[in-house]
Design an enzyme around this catalytic site. Sequence first.
Site, short mmCIF file in Angstrom:
data_model
loop_
_atom_site.label_atom_id
_atom_site.label_comp_id
_atom_site.label_asym_id
_atom_site.label_seq_id
_atom_site.Cartn_x
_atom_site.Cartn_y
_atom_site.Cartn_z
CB CYS A 168 -16.59 31.38 12.95
SG CYS A 168 -16.13 29.83 13.75
CG ASP A 201 -1.91 1.05 1.22
OD1 ASP A 201 -2.13 1.63 0.14
OD2 ASP A 201 -2.50 1.32 2.28
CB CYS A 223 -19.61 28.03 17.15
SG CYS A 223 -18.04 27.82 16.29
#
Length: 739
Positions: free
Chosen positions: A489, A129, A437
């Site tokens: 934010c 992989d 939040c």
Amino acid sequence: MTEPEIAARHADLCARIAAHDHAYYVLNRPTIDDREYDALVRELRELEALDPGLVTPDSPTQRVGAPLPGEGRFAKVTRAVPMLSLENSYNPADLGKFERSVRVLLRSTDAAGDLYQGTLAYVLEPKIDGISLECVYEAGRLKLAATRGDGVTGEDVTVNVREVAAVPRVLAEPLDLTVRGELFMRFADFEALNRRRREEGLEPLVNPRNAVGGAIHQLELHKRAQKAARQLSLFDPEASGEPEKNPIAELNLSAFFYEIVGDAVRPTQRENLSFLEGLGFQVPPGVEVVDSLEGVLEVVGRWETARAGVDFPMDGLVVKVDDTALWKLIGRSAKSPRWAIAFKFAAERAVTRLASVDAQVGRSGVVTPVANVEPVFLAGTTVSRASLHNWANVREKALRLGDWVLVEKAGEIIPQIVGVDDVRERGDRPVAPPETCPSCGGRLVKEALKKAPARSRQASASDDADGPPPDGAAQGSMAFLFCPNEEACPAQIAERIIHFVSRQALDIDQLGEKVVARLVAAGHLRAPGDLYRLREEHLAGLEGFAEKSVSQLLSAIERSKKAPLPRFIFALGITGVGAVNARLLAAHFGGLEGLVAFAGADRPTREARAREIPGLGDALSQELAAYFDRTWAVRQLEDLAGLGFELAGPVAGDRPLLGKVFCITGRLSRPRSELVSRIQERGGVTRVSPSKKCDFFVRGEDAAADKVATFEKLKNEGKSAIRELSEEELERVLRGETT
Ligand code: IVH
């Protein structure tokens, strides 16, 4: 299903698969495990069998791997023999089917009589992989190393690969030879790399594959390696001080080779491997040869436990017909050989305790849950964070802190929590979604996303943290939590800036996520434009930032002003505009000014202008027009435009097909994926169905009747400039001999 339903489901599947391909091949950040991915492709194939008209050049069933990222910095290499992928299998029944199909294919081949005498030997190799690599040797010397890319066109990463000790620079014999294999990182080297990264205040990398992909594509490593080489030369006027440590060598990448391309192929795969070994290549360890399906199953069974003991990432086995003379007879599909198959191991699981759940705010304000678990060793790495996808999932599982949870890592995917072990004592504190939040403290809102948002998920795969979960089936009309405070934010600002500087965008890789977050918290960064106003004093005090890195970062920021326009447009993070659509917009607007004028226009004007952009679908035109209702986004763009960017626009001469839209349907003498990439390389775009905006219609064998009918209608109505090209004419257009 009715026809329109089939078409809608087909389009939905294509978009999903494209997004997962993009995340896997381009971002090195898989968003789905192989099984689920295969199920999506299988469903797509079934739909295409129902309605062959849906088989288009763009369909994932026709492509090998994913398209290359927008503006690669490495030269492209087009190969005559494409690098194929492998079909996957997951259980004995799949392997039985494979073995039968090999026998049937051989029996149906007349010429096979001499070669195939009843028993067949199979070679079983570990499936590594890593990142696949092709190396070309001339007279025994490494001349070219290229990544796989879309199979036909890859990237020339020779400079970086030359620094990998595991790839021989000189062979034991002076041969002309092309070989393929896998570049990977052993677990111990990966852990060491992440230890160093943590010490430097950088985010640890998710998996070894990701690390290799990043390393091999790094221009910075490449430049430093070149500088180190110069410093070794006494005659270089720039030479000074101690030679720098070679940064690629430091990673200790490994490589196994298993494929020979062209005439040098030996009579059997085992001879291929020993031939490669004799030349100085490392080949996969533990290779076994058997002569029946039972033998295959027995070896597979043994590896299912033995896999835990290997020190390199291995996600399955590859079963190959040993006799290479049979390969041609057995043949291949568009994507993979029929004489080999990958057997993928089941996802590895571990049980650990849920310690806490973080609410993570993404770039577009979606708040998703991420679990912190007691560290547990799983498939080669220590896992302490796991994805929970969305709050509905948390509710369904009725998760409580202290629960024993099942963590699963399917191959390369970010670990996820797949269940609760309710035989053991349950935890005591239920996990509830936040109401405010975690970053700005504002009230969160619930919003139902009916399905994958109209934004192309291919385009914005890096938005995945925000987007709906990969397990689309469960999406329905699930409510997502959003922080509506887009403009102020801190988490959203930081995520947007992280996207702005990311590898596919302006590629300022000296700027790590933690540093961005700190600069946002300190009030130095409120929008991407603030990056260009950073001064030494803002950075000097930052943890882990030496004086040298401050000046390096500032000059990297300054350099980014000369990025190619498509990258800049991608960096803006406009909903639905990923690397592919960013190229369309760049081709259309030609420069920053055009885009700024567009953004500043009123909504009806924007809508009208967006509809004019060749190749942009209706949904995305709408979305693009709507995006700039956000005054902050317009201001942000105007701010950037005032900073003196010198973005390299597409050069018309290089892109003779700029603005041209092609629709290709039916079978042609060359794979459609190849034609599509040649059109795209020249600035053209391709569409699945003919439409008013198309310039050219290419009709192959067995072209879909409805598409031909649409084309005829468009042509006869005379409202479209669309005209038909034969395959030869298309060739001439591609060669620039005619327009
Ligand atoms: S054979 C035409 N052998 O897996 C032959 N591939 O999922 C194709 N891979 O593209 C490849 N280990 O990058 C082969 N022992 C192995 C492999 C191997 C890893 C990779 C390779 C391939 C992908 C297919």
